[in-house]
Design a protein around this motif. Structure first.
Motif, PDB file in Angstrom:
ATOM      1  N   PRO A 108      46.189  46.864 -29.525  1.00  0.00           N
ATOM      2  CA  PRO A 108      47.196  47.541 -28.718  1.00  0.00           C
ATOM      3  C   PRO A 108      47.372  46.867 -27.349  1.00  0.00           C
ATOM      4  CG  PRO A 108      45.140  48.775 -28.710  1.00  0.00           C
ATOM      5  CD  PRO A 108      44.959  47.686 -29.711  1.00  0.00           C
ATOM      6  N   ALA A 109      48.483  47.145 -26.701  1.00  0.00           N
ATOM      7  CA  ALA A 109      48.838  46.443 -25.466  1.00  0.00           C
ATOM      8  C   ALA A 109      47.692  46.474 -24.456  1.00  0.00           C
ATOM      9  CB  ALA A 109      50.093  47.071 -24.865  1.00  0.00           C
ATOM     10  N   SER A 110      47.357  45.294 -23.928  1.00  0.00           N
ATOM     11  CA  SER A 110      46.385  45.141 -22.841  1.00  0.00           C
ATOM     12  C   SER A 110      44.991  45.637 -23.203  1.00  0.00           C
ATOM     13  CB  SER A 110      46.863  45.859 -21.576  1.00  0.00           C
ATOM     14  OG  SER A 110      48.172  45.496 -21.247  1.00  0.00           O
ATOM     15  N   TRP A 111      44.622  45.607 -24.493  1.00  0.00           N
ATOM     16  CA  TRP A 111      43.336  46.180 -24.907  1.00  0.00           C
ATOM     17  C   TRP A 111      42.158  45.555 -24.177  1.00  0.00           C
ATOM     18  CZ3 TRP A 111      39.599  43.028 -27.152  1.00  0.00           C
ATOM     19  CH2 TRP A 111      40.031  41.765 -27.567  1.00  0.00           C
ATOM     20  N   ASP A 112      42.195  44.223 -24.045  1.00  0.00           N
ATOM     21  CA  ASP A 112      41.028  43.583 -23.427  1.00  0.00           C
ATOM     22  C   ASP A 112      41.058  43.708 -21.908  1.00  0.00           C
ATOM     23  OD1 ASP A 112      43.220  41.911 -23.430  1.00  0.00           O
ATOM     24  OD2 ASP A 112      42.100  40.085 -23.869  1.00  0.00           O
ATOM     25  N   ALA A 113      42.252  43.601 -21.331  1.00  0.00           N
ATOM     26  CA  ALA A 113      42.357  43.724 -19.865  1.00  0.00           C
ATOM     27  C   ALA A 113      41.886  45.111 -19.419  1.00  0.00           C
ATOM     28  CB  ALA A 113      43.791  43.474 -19.423  1.00  0.00           C
ATOM     29  N   ARG A 114      42.213  46.118 -20.207  1.00  0.00           N
ATOM     30  CA  ARG A 114      41.820  47.473 -19.816  1.00  0.00           C
ATOM     31  C   ARG A 114      40.306  47.665 -19.872  1.00  0.00           C
ATOM     32  NH1 ARG A 114      45.468  52.456 -21.711  1.00  0.00           N
ATOM     33  NH2 ARG A 114      43.793  53.426 -20.563  1.00  0.00           N
ATOM     34  N   LEU A 115      39.683  47.167 -20.938  1.00  0.00           N
ATOM     35  CA  LEU A 115      38.229  47.346 -21.032  1.00  0.00           C
ATOM     36  C   LEU A 115      37.496  46.477 -20.012  1.00  0.00           C
ATOM     37  CD1 LEU A 115      35.894  48.766 -22.324  1.00  0.00           C
ATOM     38  CD2 LEU A 115      35.825  47.019 -24.100  1.00  0.00           C
ATOM     39  N   LEU A 116      38.011  45.271 -19.785  1.00  0.00           N
ATOM     40  CA  LEU A 116      37.383  44.418 -18.760  1.00  0.00           C
ATOM     41  C   LEU A 116      37.441  45.099 -17.394  1.00  0.00           C
ATOM     42  CD1 LEU A 116      38.761  40.950 -19.918  1.00  0.00           C
ATOM     43  CD2 LEU A 116      36.344  41.611 -19.872  1.00  0.00           C
ATOM     44  N   ALA A 117      38.559  45.773 -17.118  1.00  0.00           N
ATOM     45  CA  ALA A 117      38.690  46.490 -15.841  1.00  0.00           C
ATOM     46  C   ALA A 117      37.692  47.646 -15.781  1.00  0.00           C
ATOM     47  CB  ALA A 117      40.123  47.004 -15.672  1.00  0.00           C
ATOM     48  N   GLN A 118      37.529  48.352 -16.887  1.00  0.00           N
ATOM     49  CA  GLN A 118      36.545  49.440 -16.907  1.00  0.00           C
ATOM     50  C   GLN A 118      35.134  48.916 -16.669  1.00  0.00           C
ATOM     51  OE1 GLN A 118      37.709  51.304 -20.812  1.00  0.00           O
ATOM     52  NE2 GLN A 118      37.275  53.189 -19.704  1.00  0.00           N
ATOM     53  N   LEU A 119      34.828  47.799 -17.317  1.00  0.00           N
ATOM     54  CA  LEU A 119      33.494  47.218 -17.136  1.00  0.00           C
ATOM     55  C   LEU A 119      33.293  46.725 -15.709  1.00  0.00           C
ATOM     56  CD1 LEU A 119      32.703  45.226 -20.414  1.00  0.00           C
ATOM     57  CD2 LEU A 119      31.250  46.950 -19.352  1.00  0.00           C
ATOM     58  N   ASP A 120      34.334  46.170 -15.114  1.00  0.00           N
ATOM     59  CA  ASP A 120      34.262  45.742 -13.709  1.00  0.00           C
ATOM     60  C   ASP A 120      33.894  46.917 -12.809  1.00  0.00           C
ATOM     61  OD1 ASP A 120      34.644  43.077 -13.712  1.00  0.00           O
ATOM     62  OD2 ASP A 120      36.766  43.124 -13.149  1.00  0.00           O
ATOM     63  N   GLU A 121      34.578  48.018 -13.029  1.00  0.00           N
ATOM     64  CA  GLU A 121      34.294  49.217 -12.229  1.00  0.00           C
ATOM     65  C   GLU A 121      32.860  49.674 -12.418  1.00  0.00           C
ATOM     66  OE1 GLU A 121      37.006  52.447 -12.941  1.00  0.00           O
ATOM     67  OE2 GLU A 121      38.749  51.154 -12.637  1.00  0.00           O
ATOM     68  N   ALA A 122      32.378  49.634 -13.663  1.00  0.00           N
ATOM     69  CA  ALA A 122      31.003  50.063 -13.944  1.00  0.00           C
ATOM     70  C   ALA A 122      29.999  49.157 -13.237  1.00  0.00           C
ATOM     71  CB  ALA A 122      30.753  50.067 -15.448  1.00  0.00           C
ATOM     72  N   HIS A 123      30.287  47.853 -13.245  1.00  0.00           N
ATOM     73  CA  HIS A 123      29.379  46.909 -12.575  1.00  0.00           C
ATOM     74  C   HIS A 123      29.374  47.140 -11.062  1.00  0.00           C
ATOM     75  CE1 HIS A 123      29.349  44.663 -16.415  1.00  0.00           C
ATOM     76  NE2 HIS A 123      28.195  44.219 -15.983  1.00  0.00           N
ATOM     77  N   GLN A 124      30.561  47.371 -10.513  1.00  0.00           N
ATOM     78  CA  GLN A 124      30.634  47.606  -9.064  1.00  0.00           C
ATOM     79  C   GLN A 124      29.888  48.882  -8.682  1.00  0.00           C
ATOM     80  OE1 GLN A 124      34.785  47.434  -7.899  1.00  0.00           O
ATOM     81  NE2 GLN A 124      34.960  45.356  -8.695  1.00  0.00           N
ATOM     82  N   ALA A 125      30.062  49.919  -9.501  1.00  0.00           N
ATOM     83  CA  ALA A 125      29.384  51.180  -9.204  1.00  0.00           C
ATOM     84  C   ALA A 125      27.870  51.024  -9.284  1.00  0.00           C
ATOM     85  CB  ALA A 125      29.851  52.252 -10.186  1.00  0.00           C
ATOM     86  N   ALA A 126      27.401  50.160 -10.196  1.00  0.00           N
ATOM     87  CA  ALA A 126      25.958  49.974 -10.375  1.00  0.00           C
ATOM     88  C   ALA A 126      25.398  48.901  -9.447  1.00  0.00           C
ATOM     89  CB  ALA A 126      25.673  49.605 -11.827  1.00  0.00           C
ATOM     90  N   GLY A 127      26.286  48.160  -8.781  1.00  0.00           N
ATOM     91  CA  GLY A 127      25.824  47.075  -7.909  1.00  0.00           C
ATOM     92  C   GLY A 127      25.220  45.916  -8.695  1.00  0.00           C
TER      93      GLY A 127
END
Lengths: 106, 425
Positions: free
Chosen positions: B72-91
């Motif tokens: 589906p549209a932007s499937w990888d960009a969306r999950l990569l963005a979610q993972l980025d946020e998770a990494h930032q939150a965890a430092g």
């Protein structure tokens, strides 16, 4: 069927500006772009099929066809002469002569 | 959560279930350098498995134009963005160590968070794997942002059948085609997330299936699969996914002669970009040392074929020879740190690799073992400033019973099927 006159729908959607919450809106992904990468892409595809033993006629047909959009955009931007040149270069580099010529017939 | 070994990450990771490994693993290698997006694979799958009501927007196999399109549209960009946020939150930085010399950790060690580890950090934990549920709109248009036919008549002698094409955007910069189907992951996100335990991995071949009787259509698998290859069917109200053409894999197809046969999408590829195999798996989940198995050879020995987004942590069993031309940072994000080595080896292939590449689409039967007969030297040249010699060797492929099913030379001539049935199988 209804006898009630229905309003005509015009192409209003296409004229509206971008809306970020529209899931079908074009998403911009910044990527580095240069002409050399474009040419390398074309060169690689030519080389793969020349090495696979494709004839000039078959390979050029792919480039000419708008239904193979990736190859066709190369053909339109660079021209048939450029594509033919790349095919000839790949044949020379990989010692893969035109199959029709190597069989001695067309 | 139990700790499981993920060789693609070079470390153990948290996963909801303890390790259990199949005897063989369904796996495949796709050579992106050759794909022209003819979509024959997509249609072969569609016409076999997803042609019914409720499956209109369901493409178990699709080919998308990177970096623009996605299904589906932007499937990888969306999950990569979610993972980025998770990494930032965890430092935590989603980095790889640079050591790529260990055969059991060929891409180094991933020091970031997988989708399972990122989900476990949420308080309270909402998901077994970090993910999202695509909208109907994102599923509905598999062609959006893809290469499309430009305006104008086809040139003389072209293969085009129609004079009129649509006027839509086209990509005038670099791109490559990414072929996608279920990766039949070693640690599937879909399986981890299913609250009904309706998803299982077959012990005989590692194929991941959804039990249609147990599934109640909660769509947790759709949410958790990072590759978005589990799909909901509104007419039956259960989820479906690629079944790896299991009747063919089991040798039940009449044409298979009782031995494993490649899937429809693999067998239909006219560009010879696809090779499917079954790789032997050790009791600890590692790939058995079997350099005569073509998939094992390409993935573990030559290391020219790489997993798709290994950092997600599901240990996918689909592998890609990355495109030579695309920018390296983009490719490293998509295929991990093995990209530079893979492209270097593909650009100047070893004598053995050049022969094994001929096995792509050489047979419908799954090739379990190959042998190479040495042939004469053809020529010498330089590639990337280094001397390189080409030999016209012959590669021979054998099926599960050890019978010869393919024999091709490096300089194999093309045999063109005569008219009037060029499309017959």
């Amino acid at each position: 069927m209804t006898g009630r006159p229905l309003p005509l729908l015009g192409p209003t959607g296409a004229t509206r500006g971008a809306e970020p919450d529209d899931p079908l809106e074009l998403v911009g992904v910044p990527v580095p772009v240069d002409e050399a990468t474009f040419d390398e892409m074309a060169r690689c595809l030519v080389e793969e099929y020349v090495r696979d033993g494709w004839s000039d006629v078959r390979l050029l047909a792919l480039f000419r066809s708008p239904f193979y959009a990736g190859l066709h955009v190369v053909w339109r931007r660079r021209g048939e002469g450029w594509v033919r040149g790349e095919i000839a270069t790949a044949r020379e580099r990989w010692r893969r002569p035109e199959p029709a010529r190597s069989r001695g017939s067309d | 959560m139990p700790e499981v070994r993920n060789w693609q990450l070079g470390r153990t990771m948290a996963y909801p279930y303890a390790e259990h490994h199949p005897d063989w693993q369904f796996a495949f290698v796709f050579n992106i350098n050759r794909c022209i997006a003819c979509q024959t694979c997509s249609l072969a799958c569609k016409s076999t498995w997803t042609f019914s009501k409720g499956q209109e927007a369901m493409w178990w196999n699709n080919v998308e134009t990177k970096p623009y399109g996605g299904y589906p549209a932007s499937w990888d960009a969306r999950l990569l963005a979610q993972l980025d946020e998770a990494h930032q939150a965890a430092g935590i930085e989603a980095a790889w160590t640079s050591d790529i010399t260990d055969r059991e950790a060929p891409y180094g060690t991933f020091e970031g968070l997988t989708i399972f580890e990122a989900a476990a950090r949420e308080q309270p934990q909402q998901q077994q794997a970090l993910g999202y549920l695509p909208t109907d709109e994102e599923w509905r248009a598999p062609n959006i942002f893809e290469d499309v036919t430009p305006e104008g008549r086809p040139a003389k002698d072209s293969l085009g059948l129609q004079a009129e094409g649509a006027t839509l955007p086209e990509h005038v910069a670099w791109f490559f085609y990414l072929q996608r189907l279920c990766n039949h992951c070693t640690y599937p996100g879909c399986l981890a997330a299913c609250p009904r335990k309706a998803i299982y991995k077959r012990p005989e071949d590692g194929v991941v299936l959804i039990d249609q009787e147990r599934c109640r259509g909660y769509r947790k698998c759709v949410e958790a699969c990072p590759y978005k290859k589990s799909m909901y069917r509104p007419t039956t109200r259960v989820s479906e996914k690629c079944v790896a053409c299991y009747p063919r894999l089991e040798g039940a197809d009449p044409a298979s002669d009782g031995v494993p046969m490649e899937t429809r999408c693999m067998a239909a590829c006219p560009g010879r970009i696809r090779l499917q195999g079954l790789v032997p798996i050790g009791p600890d989940g590692s790939w058995a040392d079997d350099a005569q198995n073509p998939v094992t050879f390409l993935v573990r020995d030559e290391q020219v074929a790489l997993p798709l987004y290994p950092q997600f942590g599901t240990e996918p069993n689909g592998f890609y020879i990355p495109p030579r031309w695309a920018p390296r940072p983009y490719l490293r994000q998509m295929f991990g740190p093995g990209v530079d080595r893979a492209i270097e080896r593909y650009r100047a292939p070893s004598r053995e690799l050049l022969a094994v590449l001929q096995l792509f689409r050489a047979s419908q039967r799954v090739i379990f073992r190959f042998e190479i007969e040495e042939g004469p030297k053809v020529f010498e040249t330089e590639i990337d400033g280094k001397p390189w010699t080409m030999y016209d060797d012959t590669v021979i492929g054998f099926d599960k019973l050890g019978r010869e099913v393919a024999r091709l030379s490096v300089e194999e001539p093309v045999h063109q099927r005569p008219a009037p049935h060029p499309n017959s199988i």
